[in-house]
Design a protein around this motif. Structure first.
Motif, PDB file in Angstrom:
ATOM      1  N   PRO A  23       0.819  -1.228   0.000  1.00  0.00           N
ATOM      2  CA  PRO A  23       0.000   0.000   0.000  1.00  0.00           C
ATOM      3  C   PRO A  23       0.848   1.270   0.000  1.00  0.00           C
ATOM      4  O   PRO A  23       0.528   2.239  -0.697  1.00  0.00           O
ATOM      5  N   TYR A  24       1.918   1.269   0.762  1.00  0.00           N
ATOM      6  CA  TYR A  24       2.810   2.428   0.797  1.00  0.00           C
ATOM      7  C   TYR A  24       3.468   2.642  -0.561  1.00  0.00           C
ATOM      8  O   TYR A  24       3.503   3.758  -1.085  1.00  0.00           O
ATOM      9  N   LEU A  35       2.457   1.675  -3.543  1.00  0.00           N
ATOM     10  CA  LEU A  35       1.477   2.125  -4.528  1.00  0.00           C
ATOM     11  C   LEU A  35       1.146   3.599  -4.333  1.00  0.00           C
ATOM     12  O   LEU A  35       1.043   4.357  -5.304  1.00  0.00           O
ATOM     13  N   SER A  36       0.996   4.010  -3.087  1.00  0.00           N
ATOM     14  CA  SER A  36       0.675   5.409  -2.788  1.00  0.00           C
ATOM     15  C   SER A  36       1.802   6.335  -3.221  1.00  0.00           C
ATOM     16  O   SER A  36       1.563   7.362  -3.868  1.00  0.00           O
ATOM     17  N   SER A  53       2.002   6.406  -7.028  1.00  0.00           N
ATOM     18  CA  SER A  53       0.894   7.202  -7.555  1.00  0.00           C
ATOM     19  C   SER A  53       1.175   8.691  -7.399  1.00  0.00           C
ATOM     20  O   SER A  53       0.955   9.475  -8.332  1.00  0.00           O
ATOM     21  N   LEU A  90      -6.281  -6.246  -8.066  1.00  0.00           N
ATOM     22  CA  LEU A  90      -6.098  -5.552  -6.787  1.00  0.00           C
ATOM     23  C   LEU A  90      -7.247  -4.582  -6.522  1.00  0.00           C
ATOM     24  O   LEU A  90      -7.686  -4.426  -5.376  1.00  0.00           O
ATOM     25  N   SER A  91      -7.750  -3.947  -7.580  1.00  0.00           N
ATOM     26  CA  SER A  91      -8.865  -3.006  -7.397  1.00  0.00           C
ATOM     27  C   SER A  91     -10.114  -3.724  -6.907  1.00  0.00           C
ATOM     28  O   SER A  91     -10.891  -3.156  -6.139  1.00  0.00           O
ATOM     29  N   HIS A  92     -10.308  -4.959  -7.316  1.00  0.00           N
ATOM     30  CA  HIS A  92     -11.478  -5.725  -6.869  1.00  0.00           C
ATOM     31  C   HIS A  92     -11.369  -6.081  -5.390  1.00  0.00           C
ATOM     32  O   HIS A  92     -12.393  -6.202  -4.705  1.00  0.00           O
ATOM     33  N   ILE A  93     -10.153  -6.217  -4.891  1.00  0.00           N
ATOM     34  CA  ILE A  93      -9.949  -6.488  -3.467  1.00  0.00           C
ATOM     35  C   ILE A  93     -10.082  -5.189  -2.669  1.00  0.00           C
ATOM     36  O   ILE A  93     -10.725  -5.146  -1.626  1.00  0.00           O
ATOM     37  N   ALA A  94      -9.479  -4.130  -3.181  1.00  0.00           N
ATOM     38  CA  ALA A  94      -9.514  -2.841  -2.480  1.00  0.00           C
ATOM     39  C   ALA A  94     -10.912  -2.227  -2.488  1.00  0.00           C
ATOM     40  O   ALA A  94     -11.290  -1.531  -1.548  1.00  0.00           O
ATOM     41  N   SER A  95     -11.669  -2.478  -3.550  1.00  0.00           N
ATOM     42  CA  SER A  95     -13.005  -1.894  -3.687  1.00  0.00           C
ATOM     43  C   SER A  95     -13.968  -2.964  -4.199  1.00  0.00           C
ATOM     44  O   SER A  95     -14.391  -2.932  -5.354  1.00  0.00           O
ATOM     45  N   LEU A 106     -13.447   0.275  -9.899  1.00  0.00           N
ATOM     46  CA  LEU A 106     -12.788   1.569  -9.867  1.00  0.00           C
ATOM     47  C   LEU A 106     -12.661   2.172 -11.253  1.00  0.00           C
ATOM     48  O   LEU A 106     -12.574   3.379 -11.411  1.00  0.00           O
TER      49      LEU A 106
END
Length: 159
Positions: free
Chosen positions: A19-20, A22-23, A26, A146-151, A156
């Motif tokens: 997560p760090y 990716l942030s 981004s 990953l987007s399906h897990i995060a949201s 997204l």
């Protein structure tokens, strides 16, 4: 360091914490292109995101823009107000529900969108030119998974 049971406590190493990473990535990607449109067009990251979404799908409400960008509603409201004041957006109230208002790019807004778009696409090309076409496809697939897990409740983005 250990936990209450005497076992070694888990540690966090940010440089390997997904997560760090990716942030930070981004932020780095956004910052590089944002410098250009802030300098040349006096457009913030938030304002560009709104212009970009409306450039692709005009007539959205502020709530729909917020949902597509995952920006919070106050940020959308502030950025939209600035874009309206600058004459880059227009807002038309829905005749059946006055609480809803469709946002559209004005001629001036469309000109800025059209000026930034080729630069944004060139930047994307530069980013992806360091990896193969197969790796690009894998990257997009992994991001979608990953987007399906995060949201899990909503997509997204559409592909």
């Amino acid at each position: 360091m250990s936990d209450a049971s005497g076992k070694p406590a888990p540690t966090l190493k940010l440089d390997s914490f997904l997560p760090y990473r990716l942030s930070v990535l981004s932020n780095a990607v956004s910052r590089k292109i944002a410098d250009m449109y802030e300098r040349e067009f006096e457009i913030s990251i938030w304002q560009w995101r709104i212009l970009a979404v409306l450039g692709e799908s005009e007539g959205l409400t502020s709530t729909e823009v917020a949902n597509r960008t995952l920006m919070d509603k106050p940020a959308v409201s502030r950025a939209t107000a600035t874009l309206l004041d600058r004459g880059l957006l227009s807002r038309t109230s829905d005749t059946s529900d006055r609480r809803k208002a469709a946002l559209r790019l004005t001629k001036k807004g469309r000109e800025i969108y059209n000026a930034i778009l080729p630069r944004a696409l060139a930047y994307e090309h530069d980013l992806l030119s360091s990896i193969s076409a197969e790796e690009v496809a894998t990257l997009h697939g992994l991001l979608t998974r990953l987007s399906h897990i995060a949201s899990p409740d909503r997509d997204l983005w559409s592909e």
